[in-house]
Design an enzyme around this catalytic site. Structure first.
Site, PDB file in Angstrom:
ATOM      1  N   HIS A 189      -9.644 -14.787  18.224  1.00 25.01           N
ATOM      2  CA  HIS A 189     -10.327 -13.487  18.191  1.00 25.01           C
ATOM      3  C   HIS A 189     -11.774 -13.591  18.672  1.00 25.01           C
ATOM      4  O   HIS A 189     -12.682 -13.031  18.057  1.00 25.01           O
ATOM      5  CB  HIS A 189     -10.279 -12.905  16.781  1.00 25.01           C
ATOM      6  CG  HIS A 189     -10.294 -11.409  16.737  1.00 25.01           C
ATOM      7  ND1 HIS A 189     -11.342 -10.664  17.238  1.00 25.01           N
ATOM      8  CD2 HIS A 189      -9.386 -10.508  16.281  1.00 25.01           C
ATOM      9  CE1 HIS A 189     -11.092  -9.383  17.077  1.00 25.01           C
ATOM     10  NE2 HIS A 189      -9.900  -9.256  16.494  1.00 25.01           N
ATOM     11  N   SER A 190     -11.993 -14.268  19.781  1.00 21.37           N
ATOM     12  CA  SER A 190     -13.328 -14.315  20.362  1.00 21.37           C
ATOM     13  C   SER A 190     -13.668 -12.986  21.021  1.00 21.37           C
ATOM     14  O   SER A 190     -12.805 -12.303  21.576  1.00 21.37           O
ATOM     15  CB  SER A 190     -13.428 -15.432  21.405  1.00 21.37           C
ATOM     16  OG  SER A 190     -13.391 -16.701  20.802  1.00 21.37           O
ATOM     17  N   TYR A 191     -14.965 -12.643  20.956  1.00 24.69           N
ATOM     18  CA  TYR A 191     -15.503 -11.508  21.705  1.00 24.69           C
ATOM     19  C   TYR A 191     -16.328 -12.077  22.854  1.00 24.69           C
ATOM     20  O   TYR A 191     -17.244 -12.880  22.632  1.00 24.69           O
ATOM     21  CB  TYR A 191     -16.411 -10.641  20.835  1.00 24.69           C
ATOM     22  CG  TYR A 191     -15.713  -9.917  19.722  1.00 24.69           C
ATOM     23  CD1 TYR A 191     -15.305  -8.595  19.866  1.00 24.69           C
ATOM     24  CD2 TYR A 191     -15.476 -10.544  18.501  1.00 24.69           C
ATOM     25  CE1 TYR A 191     -14.676  -7.912  18.825  1.00 24.69           C
ATOM     26  CE2 TYR A 191     -14.848  -9.875  17.462  1.00 24.69           C
ATOM     27  CZ  TYR A 191     -14.459  -8.560  17.637  1.00 24.69           C
ATOM     28  OH  TYR A 191     -13.842  -7.901  16.597  1.00 24.69           O
ATOM     29  N   HIS A 208      -4.218  -9.156  10.379  1.00 29.15           N
ATOM     30  CA  HIS A 208      -4.693 -10.513  10.698  1.00 29.15           C
ATOM     31  C   HIS A 208      -4.382 -11.584   9.658  1.00 29.15           C
ATOM     32  O   HIS A 208      -3.811 -12.610   9.988  1.00 29.15           O
ATOM     33  CB  HIS A 208      -6.195 -10.513  10.976  1.00 29.15           C
ATOM     34  CG  HIS A 208      -6.584  -9.807  12.236  1.00 29.15           C
ATOM     35  ND1 HIS A 208      -5.752  -9.727  13.337  1.00 29.15           N
ATOM     36  CD2 HIS A 208      -7.726  -9.138  12.563  1.00 29.15           C
ATOM     37  CE1 HIS A 208      -6.361  -9.046  14.298  1.00 29.15           C
ATOM     38  NE2 HIS A 208      -7.556  -8.671  13.849  1.00 29.15           N
ATOM     39  N   ASP A 222      -8.277  -0.327  22.142  1.00 29.11           N
ATOM     40  CA  ASP A 222      -7.765  -1.232  21.120  1.00 29.11           C
ATOM     41  C   ASP A 222      -6.249  -1.171  21.239  1.00 29.11           C
ATOM     42  O   ASP A 222      -5.556  -0.634  20.369  1.00 29.11           O
ATOM     43  CB  ASP A 222      -8.248  -0.827  19.725  1.00 29.11           C
ATOM     44  CG  ASP A 222      -8.004  -1.924  18.688  1.00 29.11           C
ATOM     45  OD1 ASP A 222      -7.499  -3.004  19.071  1.00 29.11           O
ATOM     46  OD2 ASP A 222      -8.315  -1.713  17.504  1.00 29.11           O
ATOM     47  N   GLU A 252      -7.009 -10.627  23.159  1.00 28.58           N
ATOM     48  CA  GLU A 252      -6.225 -11.381  22.185  1.00 28.58           C
ATOM     49  C   GLU A 252      -4.793 -11.547  22.692  1.00 28.58           C
ATOM     50  O   GLU A 252      -3.986 -10.629  22.623  1.00 28.58           O
ATOM     51  CB  GLU A 252      -6.214 -10.650  20.843  1.00 28.58           C
ATOM     52  CG  GLU A 252      -7.589 -10.314  20.298  1.00 28.58           C
ATOM     53  CD  GLU A 252      -7.536  -9.205  19.266  1.00 28.58           C
ATOM     54  OE1 GLU A 252      -6.749  -9.341  18.299  1.00 28.58           O
ATOM     55  OE2 GLU A 252      -8.250  -8.197  19.432  1.00 28.58           O
ATOM     56  N   ASN A 291      -3.125  -9.015  14.426  1.00 26.34           N
ATOM     57  CA  ASN A 291      -2.946  -7.576  14.602  1.00 26.34           C
ATOM     58  C   ASN A 291      -2.247  -6.981  13.373  1.00 26.34           C
ATOM     59  O   ASN A 291      -2.276  -7.560  12.296  1.00 26.34           O
ATOM     60  CB  ASN A 291      -2.208  -7.254  15.899  1.00 26.34           C
ATOM     61  CG  ASN A 291      -2.777  -6.017  16.587  1.00 26.34           C
ATOM     62  OD1 ASN A 291      -2.980  -4.992  15.960  1.00 26.34           O
ATOM     63  ND2 ASN A 291      -3.026  -6.115  17.886  1.00 26.34           N
ATOM     64  N   ARG A 292      -1.586  -5.863  13.531  1.00 29.41           N
ATOM     65  CA  ARG A 292      -1.155  -5.075  12.375  1.00 29.41           C
ATOM     66  C   ARG A 292       0.329  -5.241  12.037  1.00 29.41           C
ATOM     67  O   ARG A 292       1.156  -5.460  12.924  1.00 29.41           O
ATOM     68  CB  ARG A 292      -1.475  -3.596  12.609  1.00 29.41           C
ATOM     69  CG  ARG A 292      -2.970  -3.320  12.590  1.00 29.41           C
ATOM     70  CD  ARG A 292      -3.331  -2.006  13.230  1.00 29.41           C
ATOM     71  NE  ARG A 292      -4.778  -1.795  13.164  1.00 29.41           N
ATOM     72  CZ  ARG A 292      -5.652  -2.322  14.035  1.00 29.41           C
ATOM     73  NH1 ARG A 292      -5.225  -3.057  15.049  1.00 29.41           N
ATOM     74  NH2 ARG A 292      -6.946  -2.087  13.904  1.00 29.41           N
TER      75      ARG A 292
END
Length: 357
Positions: A178-180, A111, A249, A316, A85-86
């Site tokens: 980070h799977s979708y 990331h 998000d 996540e 993340n940020r």
């Protein structure tokens, strides 16, 4: 017990060979993992109308590399760090010193490079152990890090991810996968039902960084506590969802039972396939991202099909974004000589095995 086999997957642009490891259990659940980025390439779940691959990904090594090195990288399936993340304004301080990082997401850092590393692999029993190093100064962070990622597939359809990191200098760490996911295996995810075990979420600003406010989800589109279709409130004009591309998000604060280690944090079901997935974690937060910009992915998904908006959702498990800017958040500081550990488990069910969400 699960079995593990391997096969070549391709070669990186630097000429390194990449291997795909396939874990399969007696019930037919199969998980494919790459030693590049610890990427979860496939999770194939046996379902009522045949097996379904429930994660997004790519068919070739070149597609993964082109995706991960682009400005619109999806980090699809990868192990993410040094800081998932940020980090606001791409800067943080630890030990009285300020560090400047690469601003790769507007003015912020997002990331990091763990998704682009090649890992050493040991396979034993039902477990893959993947190890690497992150040298002092990589991505601008202090400390030489030792990384260990362990993936385990059990007979009862649980896939466990264990992270272990140590450093020889004070630093900060935030790790996730980070799977979708798409439990239908195709199309969009708007009709899949999601429950998040979180009574509060982190309010975001227009750069998707937390403002510091921890707000209740009650009576807002952020409320997934009773379970609802992902798309039900995704486009209601609510400012928090509008400013991130018309979707979610956001980091949710997991409701955790006192004294518990792994707590359930999310539960997803597909009526179409009959597949359900429950997530458990030791981490304090879970970032829901509904693939609002997946259509910008520069490379095709599996089968050559272009990625699509809302084509997958990420859950996540992690510490909170921008924690260095908010000392009131759970700390992400890793002291020299100490070890950071985190565990997340995905458990899959089909038909009536899971119960009613």
């Amino acid at each position: 017990m699960a079995q593990i086999r391997s096969k070549p997957f391709g070669v990186t642009k630097q000429g390194a060979n990449v291997t795909e490891y396939i874990l399969s259990n007696p019930g037919g659940l199969t998980v494919s993992v790459l030693d590049y980025g610890c990427i979860i390439k496939n999770i194939i779940v046996p379902a009522k109308n045949g097996p379904v691959d429930v994660v997004l990904g790519h068919d070739t090594m070149a597609d993964y590399e082109d995706d991960f090195t682009s400005s619109s990288s999806t980090c699809c399936g990868a192990f993410v760090g040094r800081y998932a993340n940020r980090i606001e304004n791409a800067t943080f301080s630890v030990g009285g010193k300020t560090y400047q990082l690469e601003a790769n997401n507007g003015p912020n850092h997002l990331h990091g490079c763990f998704s682009r590393k090649l890992y050493r692999v040991k396979a034993f029993g039902d477990t893959l152990l993947m190890e690497a190093e992150s040298p002092d100064g990589e991505d601008g962070f202090p400390g030489n890090l030792k990384l260990a990622v362990r993936y385990t597939l059990t007979e009862d359809n649980a896939f466990r991810m264990d992270y272990r990191v140590s450093s020889d200098a004070d630093t900060i760490v935030n790790l996730t996968n980070h799977s979708y996911f798409n439990l239908n295996g195709e199309g969009d995810v708007l009709g899949q039902k999601l429950r998040i075990y979180a009574s509060n979420y982190l309010e975001g600003n227009n750069q998707t960084c937390p403002t510091g406010a921890i707000l209740p989800v009650a009576n807002t589109p952020m409320d997934f506590t009773e379970g609802k279709l992902i798309g039900r409130d995704i486009d209601t004009g609510f400012a928090q969802t509008t400013m991130v591309g018309g979707g979610y998000d956001h980091c949710f604060v997991i409701d955790r039972a006192r004294g518990s280690s792994q707590s359930i944090c999310a539960w997803v079901t597909s009526e179409k396939t009959g597949i359900s997935m429950k997530l458990y974690t030791t981490q304090p937060g879970i970032q829901l991202y509904t693939g609002n910009f997946l259509q910008d992915c520069p490379t095709p998904g599996k089968g050559g099909v272009p990625m699509q908006k809302y084509g997958g959702f990420a859950l996540e498990t992690q510490h909170y974004p921008c924690s260095p800017s908010h000392p009131e958040f759970p700390t992400t500081v890793l002291r020299a000589g100490k070890v950071f550990r985190a565990t997340t488990t995905l458990r899959f069910f089909t038909g009536k095995q899971c119960g009613k969400l």
